[in-house]
Enzyme design. Structure first.
Site, short mmCIF file in Angstrom:
data_model
loop_
_atom_site.label_atom_id
_atom_site.label_comp_id
_atom_site.label_asym_id
_atom_site.label_seq_id
_atom_site.Cartn_x
_atom_site.Cartn_y
_atom_site.Cartn_z
N ALA A 66 0.86 -1.18 0.00
CA ALA A 66 0.00 0.00 0.00
C ALA A 66 0.90 1.24 0.00
O ALA A 66 2.02 1.19 0.51
CB ALA A 66 -0.88 -0.01 1.23
N GLY A 111 1.06 -5.08 1.45
CA GLY A 111 -0.14 -5.30 0.64
C GLY A 111 0.17 -5.96 -0.70
O GLY A 111 -0.67 -6.66 -1.27
N GLU A 114 0.16 -9.52 0.00
CA GLU A 114 -1.22 -9.94 0.32
C GLU A 114 -2.03 -10.14 -0.97
O GLU A 114 -2.80 -11.09 -1.08
CB GLU A 114 -1.88 -8.90 1.22
CG GLU A 114 -1.25 -8.88 2.61
CD GLU A 114 -1.85 -7.81 3.51
OE1 GLU A 114 -1.62 -6.62 3.25
OE2 GLU A 114 -2.57 -8.17 4.46
N1 DAK Z 1 4.55 3.35 -0.81
C1 DAK Z 1 4.89 4.50 -1.43
N2 DAK Z 1 6.07 4.68 -2.05
C2 DAK Z 1 6.95 3.67 -2.03
C3 DAK Z 1 6.67 2.44 -1.38
C4 DAK Z 1 5.39 2.30 -0.76
N3 DAK Z 1 4.99 1.17 -0.17
N4 DAK Z 1 7.75 1.65 -1.52
C5 DAK Z 1 8.65 2.34 -2.22
N5 DAK Z 1 8.18 3.56 -2.54
C6 DAK Z 1 8.83 4.62 -3.30
C7 DAK Z 1 9.99 5.23 -2.52
O1 DAK Z 1 9.48 6.21 -1.61
C8 DAK Z 1 10.82 5.83 -3.62
O2 DAK Z 1 10.21 7.01 -4.12
P1 DAK Z 1 10.89 8.47 -3.89
O3 DAK Z 1 10.88 8.66 -2.42
O4 DAK Z 1 12.27 8.34 -4.49
O5 DAK Z 1 9.98 9.40 -4.62
C9 DAK Z 1 10.67 4.79 -4.73
O6 DAK Z 1 9.48 4.06 -4.44
C10 DAK Z 1 11.83 3.82 -4.78
O7 DAK Z 1 11.98 3.24 -3.50
P2 DAK Z 1 13.39 3.26 -2.69
O8 DAK Z 1 14.21 4.43 -3.08
O9 DAK Z 1 13.07 3.07 -1.28
O10 DAK Z 1 14.07 1.94 -3.31
P3 DAK Z 1 15.16 1.02 -2.58
O11 DAK Z 1 15.65 0.09 -3.64
O12 DAK Z 1 16.16 1.82 -1.83
O13 DAK Z 1 14.32 0.17 -1.49
C11 DAK Z 1 12.40 -1.15 -0.73
C12 DAK Z 1 13.29 -0.73 -1.93
C13 DAK Z 1 11.24 -1.97 -1.29
C14 DAK Z 1 13.20 -2.02 0.24
C15 DAK Z 1 11.92 0.14 -0.01
O14 DAK Z 1 11.33 1.01 -0.98
C16 DAK Z 1 10.88 -0.16 1.03
O15 DAK Z 1 11.19 -0.61 2.13
N6 DAK Z 1 9.63 0.16 0.72
C17 DAK Z 1 8.53 -0.01 1.65
C18 DAK Z 1 8.06 -1.42 1.59
C19 DAK Z 1 7.00 -1.71 2.61
O16 DAK Z 1 7.24 -1.59 3.85
N7 DAK Z 1 5.83 -2.08 2.14
C20 DAK Z 1 4.71 -2.31 3.03
C21 DAK Z 1 3.88 -1.10 2.98
S1 DAK Z 1 2.65 -1.17 4.19
C22 DAK Z 1 -4.35 -1.25 5.98
C23 DAK Z 1 -4.37 -2.33 5.16
C24 DAK Z 1 -3.27 -2.65 4.39
C25 DAK Z 1 -2.13 -1.92 4.51
C26 DAK Z 1 -2.12 -0.80 5.30
C27 DAK Z 1 -3.21 -0.46 6.04
N8 DAK Z 1 -5.43 -0.92 6.81
C28 DAK Z 1 -6.48 -1.89 6.97
C29 DAK Z 1 -5.42 0.22 7.57
C30 DAK Z 1 -0.96 -2.28 3.81
C31 DAK Z 1 0.20 -1.79 4.23
C32 DAK Z 1 1.38 -1.94 3.45
O17 DAK Z 1 1.44 -2.51 2.40
#
Ligand code: DAK
Length: 260
Positions: A66, A111, A114
């Site tokens: 997400a 997500g 998921e």
């Molecule tokens: N959302 C938005 N932008 C994202 C993103 C994300 N999940 N993941 C990456 N990006 C963006 C980065 O911000 C960056 O953009 P700029 O800041 O340069 O504009 C671009 O994509 C490239 O990412 P990185 O520069 O970080 O690339 P790296 O190779 O250094 O790192 C990485 C890749 C995948 C390890 C890192 O980007 C990372 O850790 N990303 C986050 C992954 C993550 O934690 N995903 C889970 C998200 S939480 C809910 C239900 C469902 C959910 C939430 C609430 N409710 C019922 C309330 C779901 C939650 C999730 O999925």
């Protein structure tokens, strides 16, 4: 069909939905989810489509989950809406009456994983990396991850992944039963399409009923699920495709199934 964040293509009975927001690692915002829902609806209605592939654009990600940036200043109502939208997407994939393959080309996190888990099969590039990383930002999986991951790989490994938020590689994912197969990166997209075309040549009604029985049966008692299987088997007994399959076997040729 033209979309902003999704590429939608149809070839040889296979509809491919590509999440196309590579600058954000194909993270899901409301628009992405709604576009995927529209593409799924079209794939369901199109009689020529027998299999759906869901994948990510670019080399780096299937989907990083997400969109974290939209969660700044989150409140209960927004969180609930996000949860509902994700549930709608995962449920649409599970209820689609055609097999859906997640082609995990890179990161499938939060997500993103998921959604991949709601698909029927998961094919991973050897470069793919997967994790329920929500804990790292103070969350838990909210699109069914606590339940689908547990059903797929068991409580022991599900707790390890969800509690630690660690990211695992494709080989490890295959070993714990999270993905069906790992494919060399350079042949990934071609191998996925070949696999999907092969699946598209199978009997569509049998595929549809098998998918429903496996999904529904998993939440029923064995007796009730077996009774349901019997009914499904009965329905298939009246299809033209069954007669085609039997005739093709006797005539020593490849069957041509029509979904009738
Ligand atoms: N959302 C938005 N932008 C994202 C993103 C994300 N999940 N993941 C990456 N990006 C963006 C980065 O911000 C960056 O953009 P700029 O800041 O340069 O504009 C671009 O994509 C490239 O990412 P990185 O520069 O970080 O690339 P790296 O190779 O250094 O790192 C990485 C890749 C995948 C390890 C890192 O980007 C990372 O850790 N990303 C986050 C992954 C993550 O934690 N995903 C889970 C998200 S939480 C809910 C239900 C469902 C959910 C939430 C609430 N409710 C019922 C309330 C779901 C939650 C999730 O999925």
């Amino acid at each position: 069909m033209q979309f902003k964040y999704v590429i939608y293509e149809k070839n040889d009975g296979v509809a491919t939905i590509t999440l196309n927001r590579p600058e954000a690692l194909n993270a899901f915002n409301d628009e992405v989810v709604n576009e995927v829902l529209q593409a799924l609806e079209d794939a369901e209605k199109d009689e020529n489509i027998r299999v759906v592939v869901l994948t990510g654009a670019g080399e780096k990600a299937f989907s990083a989950g997400a969109d974290i940036k939209t969660m700044k200043g989150f409140n209960a109502l927004k969180a609930r809406e996000l949860s509902l939208l994700g549930e709608k997407l995962c449920s649409a994939i599970e209820k689609l009456e055609k097999p859906v393959i997640a082609a995990i080309n890179g990161y499938a996190l939060g997500g993103g994983l998921e959604v991949a888990m709601a698909c029927d099969l998961r094919l991973a590039s050897e470069k793919a990396k997967m994790g329920q990383t929500e804990i790292n930002i103070g969350l838990i999986p909210g699109w069914g991850g606590t339940q689908r991951l547990t059903r797929l790989i068991g409580k022991t490994k599900a707790k390890e992944l969800i509690f630690t938020g660690k990211i695992i590689d494709a080989k490890t994912a295959e070993q714990i039963g999270l993905v069906n197969m790992v494919i060399p990166a350079e042949q990934f997209r071609e191998t996925v399409q070949k696999f999907a075309r092969e699946l598209a040549s199978k009997a569509p009604i049998a595929l549809k009923i098998a998918k429903a029985l496996i999904n529904k049966g998993a939440d029923m008692s064995l007796d009730a699920a077996i009774a349901l299987e019997r009914e499904g088997f009965g329905v298939i007994g009246s299809t033209e495709d069954l007669q085609e399959g039997v005739t093709a076997f006797i005539e020593k040729r490849k069957p041509v199934f029509k979904g009738k």
